[in-house]
Design a protein around this motif. Structure first.
Motif, PDB file in Angstrom:
ATOM      1  N   ILE A  11      25.620  82.841  19.497  1.00 20.68           N
ATOM      2  CA  ILE A  11      25.954  82.512  18.780  1.00 20.68           C
ATOM      3  C   ILE A  11      27.300  84.404  18.449  1.00 20.68           C
ATOM      4  O   ILE A  11      26.958  84.992  19.164  1.00 20.68           O
ATOM      5  CB  ILE A  11      24.799  83.584  17.867  1.00 20.68           C
ATOM      6  N   SER A  12      28.042  84.170  17.407  1.00 17.44           N
ATOM      7  CA  SER A  12      29.075  84.365  17.112  1.00 17.44           C
ATOM      8  C   SER A  12      29.191  84.699  15.427  1.00 17.44           C
ATOM      9  O   SER A  12      29.497  83.959  14.795  1.00 17.44           O
ATOM     10  CB  SER A  12      30.271  83.830  17.583  1.00 17.44           C
ATOM     11  N   VAL A  13      28.467  86.163  15.229  1.00 16.90           N
ATOM     12  CA  VAL A  13      28.824  86.357  13.816  1.00 16.90           C
ATOM     13  C   VAL A  13      29.651  87.807  13.379  1.00 16.90           C
ATOM     14  O   VAL A  13      30.261  88.103  14.594  1.00 16.90           O
ATOM     15  CB  VAL A  13      27.295  87.007  13.500  1.00 16.90           C
ATOM     16  N   VAL A  14      30.278  88.387  12.263  1.00 25.20           N
ATOM     17  CA  VAL A  14      30.997  88.771  11.746  1.00 25.20           C
ATOM     18  C   VAL A  14      30.226  90.940  11.901  1.00 25.20           C
ATOM     19  O   VAL A  14      28.953  89.982  11.319  1.00 25.20           O
ATOM     20  CB  VAL A  14      31.746  88.579  10.474  1.00 25.20           C
ATOM     21  N   VAL A  19      21.353  87.786  12.228  1.00 23.40           N
ATOM     22  CA  VAL A  19      21.830  86.419  13.046  1.00 23.40           C
ATOM     23  C   VAL A  19      20.544  86.403  13.734  1.00 23.40           C
ATOM     24  O   VAL A  19      19.119  87.103  14.122  1.00 23.40           O
ATOM     25  CB  VAL A  19      21.704  87.983  14.589  1.00 23.40           C
ATOM     26  N   THR A  20      19.842  85.302  13.808  1.00 20.25           N
ATOM     27  CA  THR A  20      18.683  85.070  14.025  1.00 20.25           C
ATOM     28  C   THR A  20      18.629  84.245  15.595  1.00 20.25           C
ATOM     29  O   THR A  20      18.945  83.527  14.908  1.00 20.25           O
ATOM     30  CB  THR A  20      17.962  84.033  12.721  1.00 20.25           C
ATOM     31  N   LEU A  21      17.796  84.110  16.594  1.00 24.92           N
ATOM     32  CA  LEU A  21      17.808  83.794  17.610  1.00 24.92           C
ATOM     33  C   LEU A  21      15.914  82.753  17.784  1.00 24.92           C
ATOM     34  O   LEU A  21      15.516  83.543  17.365  1.00 24.92           O
ATOM     35  CB  LEU A  21      17.435  84.973  18.435  1.00 24.92           C
ATOM     36  N   PHE A  75       9.227  81.843  18.735  1.00 24.82           N
ATOM     37  CA  PHE A  75       9.383  83.587  17.924  1.00 24.82           C
ATOM     38  C   PHE A  75      10.375  84.012  17.996  1.00 24.82           C
ATOM     39  O   PHE A  75      11.117  84.746  19.206  1.00 24.82           O
ATOM     40  CB  PHE A  75       8.146  83.209  19.101  1.00 24.82           C
ATOM     41  N   ASN A  76      10.700  83.642  16.234  1.00 26.62           N
ATOM     42  CA  ASN A  76      12.583  84.092  16.126  1.00 26.62           C
ATOM     43  C   ASN A  76      12.050  85.512  16.003  1.00 26.62           C
ATOM     44  O   ASN A  76      11.475  86.334  15.563  1.00 26.62           O
ATOM     45  CB  ASN A  76      12.832  83.209  14.519  1.00 26.62           C
ATOM     46  N   PHE A  77      13.600  85.925  16.349  1.00 29.13           N
ATOM     47  CA  PHE A  77      13.699  87.341  15.762  1.00 29.13           C
ATOM     48  C   PHE A  77      14.880  86.917  15.423  1.00 29.13           C
ATOM     49  O   PHE A  77      16.068  86.930  15.600  1.00 29.13           O
ATOM     50  CB  PHE A  77      13.975  87.602  17.467  1.00 29.13           C
ATOM     51  N   THR A  78      15.407  88.144  14.302  1.00 29.33           N
ATOM     52  CA  THR A  78      16.435  88.420  13.188  1.00 29.33           C
ATOM     53  C   THR A  78      16.900  89.555  12.986  1.00 29.33           C
ATOM     54  O   THR A  78      16.118  90.701  13.640  1.00 29.33           O
ATOM     55  CB  THR A  78      16.166  87.496  12.122  1.00 29.33           C
ATOM     56  N   CYS A  92      13.936  85.603  25.634  1.00 24.97           N
ATOM     57  CA  CYS A  92      13.002  85.690  24.787  1.00 24.97           C
ATOM     58  C   CYS A  92      11.478  85.669  25.765  1.00 24.97           C
ATOM     59  O   CYS A  92      12.064  84.950  26.662  1.00 24.97           O
ATOM     60  CB  CYS A  92      12.569  85.060  23.668  1.00 24.97           C
ATOM     61  N   ALA A  93      10.360  85.716  26.112  1.00 19.11           N
ATOM     62  CA  ALA A  93       9.660  86.077  27.494  1.00 19.11           C
ATOM     63  C   ALA A  93       8.675  85.727  26.662  1.00 19.11           C
ATOM     64  O   ALA A  93       8.318  86.001  25.973  1.00 19.11           O
ATOM     65  CB  ALA A  93       9.952  87.673  28.385  1.00 19.11           C
ATOM     66  N   LEU A  94       7.761  85.564  27.582  1.00 15.87           N
ATOM     67  CA  LEU A  94       5.665  84.800  27.345  1.00 15.87           C
ATOM     68  C   LEU A  94       5.480  85.444  28.813  1.00 15.87           C
ATOM     69  O   LEU A  94       5.521  84.788  29.975  1.00 15.87           O
ATOM     70  CB  LEU A  94       5.875  83.260  27.397  1.00 15.87           C
TER      71      LEU A  94
END
Lengths: 116, 117
Positions: A11-14, A19-21, A75-78, A92-94
């Protein structure tokens, strides 16, 4: 067997954008733990956040927040207001409570590039 | 408190040789886990040691072995090296054994980058 999938490879952002993963997991255990780790170019994995399977409350910690939904096994991360220093690979890990030992199953990782 | 220390940081070996990697956990941590990271397979669990006993092992051939000493330091050995063993090997420590929990997440070292030629 457990499995973690991170569909986004890069993912590329400015800078200052959010950013959401995405992270989707599979497990047969009813009790498990979910984590997000960050790997900067130096190589070490840095622990960021965690969640128990029995606690679906979503939280915010500084610029980090997460959305845990058992119904969709996600399990999304922002990262809010991204900074150049956030550029890294995020994993991400379990971990299943029934597994012997401290075993983490990782997703393939998402490379985040934050441009100034 | 010092973090997890892995030595050496970089290593170059030839096929057929063997290699030993070292890991010193955070002071007071008694569990040490090893992971292999490659571009193709990603991060994969190798094994975990606690109180000098192997508690869990991943799906790796017997060429991969490890041990833990009474001071919790751990070594990992790979014999008869193959080109595919080229990877970043990460060590992680935790205060206790058993399932990783919210109270004892794994703390990782910087890793040893092994190149097999």
């Amino acid at each position: 067997a457990q499995k973690v999938t991170q569909a986004q490879t890069e993912i590329s952002v400015v800078e200052k954008e959010d950013v959401t993963l995405d992270c989707v997991y599979e497990t047969r255990d009813t009790t498990y733990y979910l984590f997000w780790y960050k790997q900067p170019p130096s190589g070490e994995l840095v622990f960021l956040i965690r969640r128990n399977s029995f606690d679906e409350q979503n939280e915010i910690s500084g610029r980090y927040s997460w959305n845990f939904q058992k119904s969709t096994s996600s399990f999304n991360f922002t990262i809010t207001a991204s900074q150049v220093v956030d550029s890294a690979v995020y994993f991400c890990a379990l971990s299943e409570a029934g597994a012997a030992g401290n075993k983490l199953t990782f997703g393939g990782g998402t490379r985040v590039l934050v441009k100034p | 408190k010092a973090g997890v220390t892995q030595t050496p940081r970089y290593l170059i070996k030839t096929r057929g040789q063997q290699v030993t990697l070292s890991c010193s956990p955070i002071s007071g941590h008694r569990s040490v886990s090893w992971y292999q990271q490659t571009p193709g397979q990603g991060l994969q669990f190798l094994f975990e040691y606690f109180s000098e006993t192997q508690r869990n092992k991943g799906n790796f051939p017997g060429r991969f072995s490890g041990r833990q000493f009474s001071n919790s330091r751990s070594e990992m050995n790979v014999s008869t090296l193959e080109l595919g063993d080229s990877a970043l090997y990460l060590c992680a420590s935790s205060p206790r054994a058993g399932a990783v929990s919210v109270n004892s997440p794994l703390h990782f070292g910087n890793g040893t980058r092994l190149t097999v030629t």
